[in-house]
Design a protein around this motif. Sequence first.
Motif, PDB file in Angstrom:
ATOM      1  N   ARG A 169       0.831  -1.211   0.000  1.00  0.00           N
ATOM      2  CA  ARG A 169       0.000   0.000   0.000  1.00  0.00           C
ATOM      3  C   ARG A 169       0.857   1.248   0.000  1.00  0.00           C
ATOM      4  O   ARG A 169       0.627   2.188  -0.773  1.00  0.00           O
ATOM      5  N   ASP A 170       1.878   1.292   0.863  1.00  0.00           N
ATOM      6  CA  ASP A 170       2.741   2.465   0.953  1.00  0.00           C
ATOM      7  C   ASP A 170       3.498   2.694  -0.357  1.00  0.00           C
ATOM      8  O   ASP A 170       3.679   3.834  -0.791  1.00  0.00           O
ATOM      9  N   LEU A 171       3.951   1.593  -0.976  1.00  0.00           N
ATOM     10  CA  LEU A 171       4.667   1.713  -2.255  1.00  0.00           C
ATOM     11  C   LEU A 171       3.747   2.281  -3.325  1.00  0.00           C
ATOM     12  O   LEU A 171       4.146   3.164  -4.097  1.00  0.00           O
ATOM     13  N   GLY A 180      -5.720   7.938  -4.012  1.00  0.00           N
ATOM     14  CA  GLY A 180      -6.262   6.973  -3.076  1.00  0.00           C
ATOM     15  C   GLY A 180      -7.212   6.005  -3.753  1.00  0.00           C
ATOM     16  O   GLY A 180      -7.274   4.819  -3.403  1.00  0.00           O
ATOM     17  N   LYS A 181      -7.939   6.487  -4.756  1.00  0.00           N
ATOM     18  CA  LYS A 181      -8.870   5.631  -5.491  1.00  0.00           C
ATOM     19  C   LYS A 181      -8.132   4.534  -6.247  1.00  0.00           C
ATOM     20  O   LYS A 181      -8.549   3.370  -6.245  1.00  0.00           O
ATOM     21  N   SER A 182      -7.009   4.891  -6.892  1.00  0.00           N
ATOM     22  CA  SER A 182      -6.239   3.897  -7.650  1.00  0.00           C
ATOM     23  C   SER A 182      -5.631   2.854  -6.715  1.00  0.00           C
ATOM     24  O   SER A 182      -5.645   1.651  -7.005  1.00  0.00           O
ATOM     25  N   VAL A 183      -5.083   3.330  -5.578  1.00  0.00           N
ATOM     26  CA  VAL A 183      -4.493   2.400  -4.610  1.00  0.00           C
ATOM     27  C   VAL A 183      -5.566   1.462  -4.067  1.00  0.00           C
ATOM     28  O   VAL A 183      -5.360   0.252  -3.950  1.00  0.00           O
ATOM     29  N   MET A 203      -8.275  -3.760  -3.403  1.00  0.00           N
ATOM     30  CA  MET A 203      -9.554  -4.467  -3.394  1.00  0.00           C
ATOM     31  C   MET A 203      -9.528  -5.676  -4.329  1.00  0.00           C
ATOM     32  O   MET A 203     -10.202  -6.686  -4.068  1.00  0.00           O
ATOM     33  N   ARG A 204      -8.772  -5.586  -5.420  1.00  0.00           N
ATOM     34  CA  ARG A 204      -8.645  -6.747  -6.314  1.00  0.00           C
ATOM     35  C   ARG A 204      -7.940  -7.885  -5.594  1.00  0.00           C
ATOM     36  O   ARG A 204      -8.320  -9.057  -5.717  1.00  0.00           O
ATOM     37  N   LEU A 205      -6.901  -7.554  -4.844  1.00  0.00           N
ATOM     38  CA  LEU A 205      -6.192  -8.584  -4.087  1.00  0.00           C
ATOM     39  C   LEU A 205      -7.068  -9.113  -2.955  1.00  0.00           C
ATOM     40  O   LEU A 205      -7.046 -10.307  -2.636  1.00  0.00           O
ATOM     41  N   SER A 206      -7.861  -8.227  -2.354  1.00  0.00           N
ATOM     42  CA  SER A 206      -8.768  -8.648  -1.290  1.00  0.00           C
ATOM     43  C   SER A 206      -9.795  -9.658  -1.813  1.00  0.00           C
ATOM     44  O   SER A 206     -10.110 -10.657  -1.149  1.00  0.00           O
ATOM     45  N   ALA A 207     -10.325  -9.413  -3.011  1.00  0.00           N
ATOM     46  CA  ALA A 207     -11.304 -10.331  -3.604  1.00  0.00           C
ATOM     47  C   ALA A 207     -10.678 -11.697  -3.861  1.00  0.00           C
ATOM     48  O   ALA A 207     -11.306 -12.747  -3.639  1.00  0.00           O
ATOM     49  N   THR A 242      -7.853  -6.167   3.751  1.00  0.00           N
ATOM     50  CA  THR A 242      -9.039  -5.410   4.152  1.00  0.00           C
ATOM     51  C   THR A 242      -8.706  -4.486   5.325  1.00  0.00           C
ATOM     52  O   THR A 242      -7.712  -4.672   6.033  1.00  0.00           O
ATOM     53  N   GLY A 243      -9.573  -3.456   5.513  1.00  0.00           N
ATOM     54  CA  GLY A 243      -9.447  -2.575   6.668  1.00  0.00           C
ATOM     55  C   GLY A 243      -8.440  -1.459   6.543  1.00  0.00           C
ATOM     56  O   GLY A 243      -8.129  -0.781   7.523  1.00  0.00           O
ATOM     57  N   TRP A 244      -7.912  -1.223   5.342  1.00  0.00           N
ATOM     58  CA  TRP A 244      -6.909  -0.173   5.149  1.00  0.00           C
ATOM     59  C   TRP A 244      -7.562   1.172   4.847  1.00  0.00           C
ATOM     60  O   TRP A 244      -8.646   1.243   4.262  1.00  0.00           O
ATOM     61  N   ASN A 245      -6.863   2.225   5.226  1.00  0.00           N
ATOM     62  CA  ASN A 245      -7.305   3.586   4.936  1.00  0.00           C
ATOM     63  C   ASN A 245      -6.634   4.053   3.647  1.00  0.00           C
ATOM     64  O   ASN A 245      -5.421   3.918   3.488  1.00  0.00           O
TER      65      ASN A 245
END
Length: 469
Positions: free
Chosen positions: A184-186, A220-223, A228-232, A249-252
């Motif tokens: 996420r940070d990257l 933020g939308k792109s990240v 979300m794709r990985l979450s699915a 899941t659960g990330w800001n």
Amino acid sequence: MLHRPSPLREDFMLRVRGTTYHFRRIVPPALRVALNRREIWVSLKTGYQNEARKRASLLHARTTELFSQAHLALLEPDTLSRLEELRVALQDLQSVNLPSSTQETGYLPVSVPMPKPRTVKKPAKAPKAAPLMLSGALKRFVLDNPHASADTKKATQRAVELFLQAFGDAPVSIIGGEKAGAFRDLLFSLPASLGKRKSTLTLEEEAQRAREESLPTLSGKSVKNHMMRLSALWNQLHQRELVTRNPWTGWNFENGQKTIRRSWTTKELALLASASWHSTSVPEQTFWLVTLIAAYSGMRLGEICTLRKEDLQTVDGIPCFLIRPHPETGWAPKTDAGNRVVPVHSKLIEAGVLALKDTTDGPYLVPGLETSKQGVRGAALGRAFSLLKTRIGLPAEITFHSFRHTVSTQLRNANTNIREVWIDRLLGHEATHKSQGTTTYLTSISTANLLQTIEAISYPETAFKKGTI
């Protein structure tokens, strides 16, 4: 399949045992008796392919050195004691430049000599199932899924490919919150233009380029879309009990550090013009030249720094900058709309920009700039500007890109007969309305209309008092 041996050199390989990569190297035949082993096995104590490759390279260099010493030892008078030292060194390879971790068991370690022939055969154990790698999970549950839409397959594959570029392939069972957070940070540090242009840079180098050139980064939308794709995908793995939890899941996705860049004010331009120049990596005259071109053209920093002499030409009787791909270096404009013609502003002509074609050494129009290790010309100038603006107290929302914002704002507020599509064409923006008529019209805008547009840019007389060439 990625659980099979992965050759890195002709004489050593990476193997996955369980969820951990191991280093395997064959001992040269001439040294096997002397060193009392046929091959070397070392746990790399990681399940991530990229990290395993780095550690394996260190072990390859160390074992090569030990093999060389063993060859020399065979020629020495005190051969036996020297060989014993080398055997001990081989036993200690587990700790060479590798982080400590729990003791590996169940496989032949380096310190164990060659096994003697067995007289009694024991029943063979059933081989352990190969771990499910991330690349395999993508193929099995997304790409080969007949019920997944084309959009789902494409977007999920893109998210997984970014993860693999960053960390390498790994068993899904060891990918947890730490790696999800690092990913996420990257993503938040990568340039927004990632994937829109050809690049040979690693993701870390792309992030560095974004910092050095103050480029806009992923939203933020792109990240969130990538995560979300990985979450699915992980939801499917969790449902099948292939993983114990879903770390995606659960990330800001609100990046609080992101600032909205804006145009320069007259006061800020005066402050910049009065500042003293302290950089030793970029000549002061080069900095003010690039600044002046940016202010009177709206061109991006990378576009200015990569201008070649041949990119300054006369079009329809008007001196122009040509922004176009450079096949010899691989550089290309940010988007297709970035390929364009930009008339040279009269203030730049007064400053002597046209003379650069005949007075500058080398192929580039702007002198005094080096190309970074990442292949970016002008990266040092971007860093120098960031240091300068911090030193003189300019706010965070003012960056070098603010010159482009200033030009856009001036042109859209100009009290002249300038059309919106002319401004878009000049700045290399995609047209707001992409109708067939608009697309056709954009390609036929006259150079005279673009000149009329560029000449609407103006600043106070004191704004660039150091800008003459």
